[in-house]
Design a protein around this motif. Sequence first.
Motif, short mmCIF file in Angstrom:
data_model
loop_
_atom_site.label_atom_id
_atom_site.label_comp_id
_atom_site.label_asym_id
_atom_site.label_seq_id
_atom_site.Cartn_x
_atom_site.Cartn_y
_atom_site.Cartn_z
N VAL A 1 0.85 -1.19 0.00
CA VAL A 1 0.00 0.00 0.00
C VAL A 1 0.88 1.24 0.00
O VAL A 1 1.85 1.32 0.77
N PHE A 2 0.55 2.20 -0.87
CA PHE A 2 1.24 3.49 -0.85
C PHE A 2 0.44 4.43 0.04
O PHE A 2 -0.72 4.73 -0.24
N HIS A 3 1.06 4.90 1.10
CA HIS A 3 0.40 5.79 2.06
C HIS A 3 0.79 7.23 1.78
O HIS A 3 1.96 7.61 1.93
N LEU A 4 -0.18 8.02 1.35
CA LEU A 4 0.09 9.42 1.07
C LEU A 4 0.47 10.16 2.34
O LEU A 4 1.35 11.04 2.32
N ASP A 5 -0.17 9.81 3.44
CA ASP A 5 0.16 10.38 4.75
C ASP A 5 0.23 9.22 5.75
O ASP A 5 -0.76 8.88 6.40
N LYS B 1 1.22 8.77 8.71
CA LYS B 1 0.81 8.99 10.09
C LYS B 1 -0.69 8.79 10.27
O LYS B 1 -1.14 8.41 11.36
N LYS B 2 -1.44 9.03 9.20
CA LYS B 2 -2.89 8.91 9.30
C LYS B 2 -3.41 7.57 8.79
O LYS B 2 -4.48 7.11 9.22
N SER B 3 -2.67 6.95 7.86
CA SER B 3 -3.22 5.74 7.25
C SER B 3 -2.45 4.45 7.56
O SER B 3 -3.04 3.37 7.54
N ASP B 4 -1.17 4.57 7.83
CA ASP B 4 -0.40 3.34 8.14
C ASP B 4 -0.59 3.03 9.62
O ASP B 4 0.35 3.06 10.43
N THR B 5 -1.83 2.70 9.95
CA THR B 5 -2.23 2.55 11.36
C THR B 5 -3.07 1.29 11.55
O THR B 5 -3.58 0.71 10.59
N ARG C 1 -6.05 -0.69 9.13
CA ARG C 1 -6.06 -2.12 8.87
C ARG C 1 -7.36 -2.78 9.37
O ARG C 1 -7.90 -3.68 8.72
N LYS C 2 -7.85 -2.32 10.50
CA LYS C 2 -9.10 -2.89 11.03
C LYS C 2 -10.28 -2.57 10.12
O LYS C 2 -11.12 -3.42 9.84
N VAL C 3 -10.34 -1.33 9.67
CA VAL C 3 -11.46 -0.91 8.82
C VAL C 3 -11.44 -1.64 7.49
O VAL C 3 -12.44 -2.21 7.04
N THR C 4 -10.28 -1.63 6.84
CA THR C 4 -10.21 -2.24 5.50
C THR C 4 -10.35 -3.76 5.56
O THR C 4 -10.86 -4.37 4.62
N LYS C 5 -9.91 -4.36 6.66
CA LYS C 5 -10.02 -5.81 6.79
C LYS C 5 -11.47 -6.27 6.70
O LYS C 5 -11.77 -7.31 6.09
N PHE C 6 -12.38 -5.52 7.31
CA PHE C 6 -13.78 -5.96 7.38
C PHE C 6 -14.60 -5.52 6.18
O PHE C 6 -15.77 -5.88 6.06
N LEU C 7 -13.99 -4.77 5.28
CA LEU C 7 -14.70 -4.42 4.05
C LEU C 7 -14.59 -5.59 3.08
O LEU C 7 -13.55 -6.25 2.99
N PRO C 8 -15.64 -5.88 2.32
CA PRO C 8 -15.53 -6.96 1.32
C PRO C 8 -14.50 -6.58 0.26
O PRO C 8 -14.29 -5.40 -0.02
N PRO C 9 -13.81 -7.58 -0.33
CA PRO C 9 -12.78 -7.29 -1.33
C PRO C 9 -13.25 -6.40 -2.46
O PRO C 9 -12.47 -5.60 -3.00
N ALA D 1 -10.32 6.25 1.08
CA ALA D 1 -10.88 7.21 2.04
C ALA D 1 -9.83 7.65 3.06
O ALA D 1 -9.91 8.74 3.63
N PHE D 2 -8.82 6.80 3.28
CA PHE D 2 -7.70 7.14 4.17
C PHE D 2 -6.55 7.81 3.41
O PHE D 2 -5.48 8.05 3.97
#
Length: 662
Positions: free
Chosen positions: A178-182, A184-188, A192-200, A209-210
Amino acid sequence: MSLTKSARCTTPVYNAFVISSNNYSTRRHVKNPEYQYMQDSDVPTLHFQKSLPRLPIPELKKSCARYLNAQRPLLDDNSYKHVEAQVSSFANGAGLELDKNLRKIDKQNKHTSYISKMWFDMYLKDRIPLPINYNPLIVFNNDPKPEFNNQVIRAANMLISSVRFMLSLRDGILAPEVFHLDPKKSDTNTFRKVTKFLPPSLSWYGAYAFKAYPLDMSQYMGLFGSSRIPETGKDRLVNDYKSKHILVQRRGYFYSFDVLDSEGNIIEPSQILSRLNYIMSDTRPPNEHPVGILTTQDRDVWASQRHHLLQIGNEKVLKHIDTALFNLVLDDETMDGDDKKVIRNFLHGDGKNRWFDKTFSLIVAGDGVAGVNFEHSWGDGVAVLRYFNDIYKETTTKPFVTPDSVGNEQDVDTIVNKLDLNLDDKLKENIERATKAYQQWYSSMAVNYLIYEGIGRNKCKSYKVSPDSLMQLGFQAAYHLMSGKYVGTYESCSTAAFKHGRTETIRPCTMQTKEFCDALHSMNRPSDAELANMIVKCSATHSELVKEAAMGQGFDRHLFALKHMAEENNMQLGIFTDKEYKMLNTSILSTSTLSSPAVMAGGFGPVVTDGLGIGYSVMDNAMGTVVTSYTPHNDGAEFLKALYKSFDNIKTILENASIYKA
């Protein structure tokens, strides 16, 4: 102009060499998972793959306009007017229907990108030899603990970490790229918890969104158990996703042993150490007829020889080589702190202890200097660099073999396979001929490097210019100073933000860089303030080109696809047959950047006989450049002298310009 019915574009079926969920098992219940896996990501490896955006096809008129912009600094007025006319005819004629058919094909193949099959074919159909021409090198920094740079210790640790990386990938628990533009805000953990529970099917949008951008991982499984097989006219790629063994080369001989047991688990470090020590204890002199040298040749020549190898009973050995997880090369030669020697050894060597067809070879020199040489058709630097960074980090912070480790395995001589190939007189003559030809070829190539201190990432930030643009401006200024010319220049840019994206070309020679170089080298040189303003404009233009390329909005791949389709339909179009198109695509300056704390050096050969292969990196307070060239066709040493002077000029201009003074 329209296409006749008989010449109308056909619709090929894309069959890219890529991974899918079918290549993965779910995570297994293994003993001691802390040893078996390098990573245990909560977010599955391919979680974002299904929802990745597709590589866009730019608008035809925009691609034509960008093509003209790239041509303008290279041409005089008459030549440029001729190109304008050809482009206008194409954009309003044959190009319209070619583009329409390309988009139709793209819609019928939504599982991949429009460039994928053509790009594979471009690599696999090319008949030129792989080393220097295609296979790049990346060299690891030494382990900061000197005692861990022992050849066998370092090889053992890198082997273990490589297999741990592979198992994490194979079992789907390697962290997605994953390329994190920021960061501090997204490599958290929240990300990971939010994206994990989203369907592929929605996961990419959640990451977006992050302000994080998942990257395509379709090339990653091609790292292991893979090889390029020479065939007449077009090579092919093979992959064994269940492979358990590695290939080892030493002194021109081949060995193999299983690194996974019957249940698919990594064997113990002591066993790996025993097997490597056994190979190192082989006292045979260097192989008089090393078969690996045959992989340095023209692909059709090698294909014929490989076919002969199969005919005389070597099918089992060759299959074992092809399906090995990767190739571990143990060289006797030490690098002795000689940077040129390092680059040469990892870029080409003498060919006797290499197998350039393997997806990658992990090479460890006699003094522990280590690096990777990789075949390029299957994928690009993104996957290799991820692997490279991950194993460097682990081997330097969490090694499994130490100077105090001892091997512990009985009957090791029956476990390590010596892969002896049957050779007849014809093949022995081929090997001798290939050895002489390869030695003559690589000896004609010069290697030079420059570390320019005093300007780097930190200074560029204070000057508010892009470090990459400053490097590229230096290359343009240096070549103009050396030759008085502006030439076709290639800079690679990854399009891994898209499904099955490969690369796009950035054209760093622009009207802005030409204006600066002309002014810098003129008798009536402007003030430093004026020149500094020009540098800022160069940076802005270059940054826009980088952005366009990364977002799939360059023009090179689009025109490449249209040219490919025209050729398939026997269409002779002036835009592609003119000398100006050929000149732009003759990359006299072929450049690529590779910056990482794990990297000591990276590079590749010139892509044309009179060209320069320029691998570069930007550090915090320095800029590094490795240049390869063929003598007497071009002079890399002279280019680096001009580059040093150009960096001096640029540095002085930015320091003296009043607009940057506090």
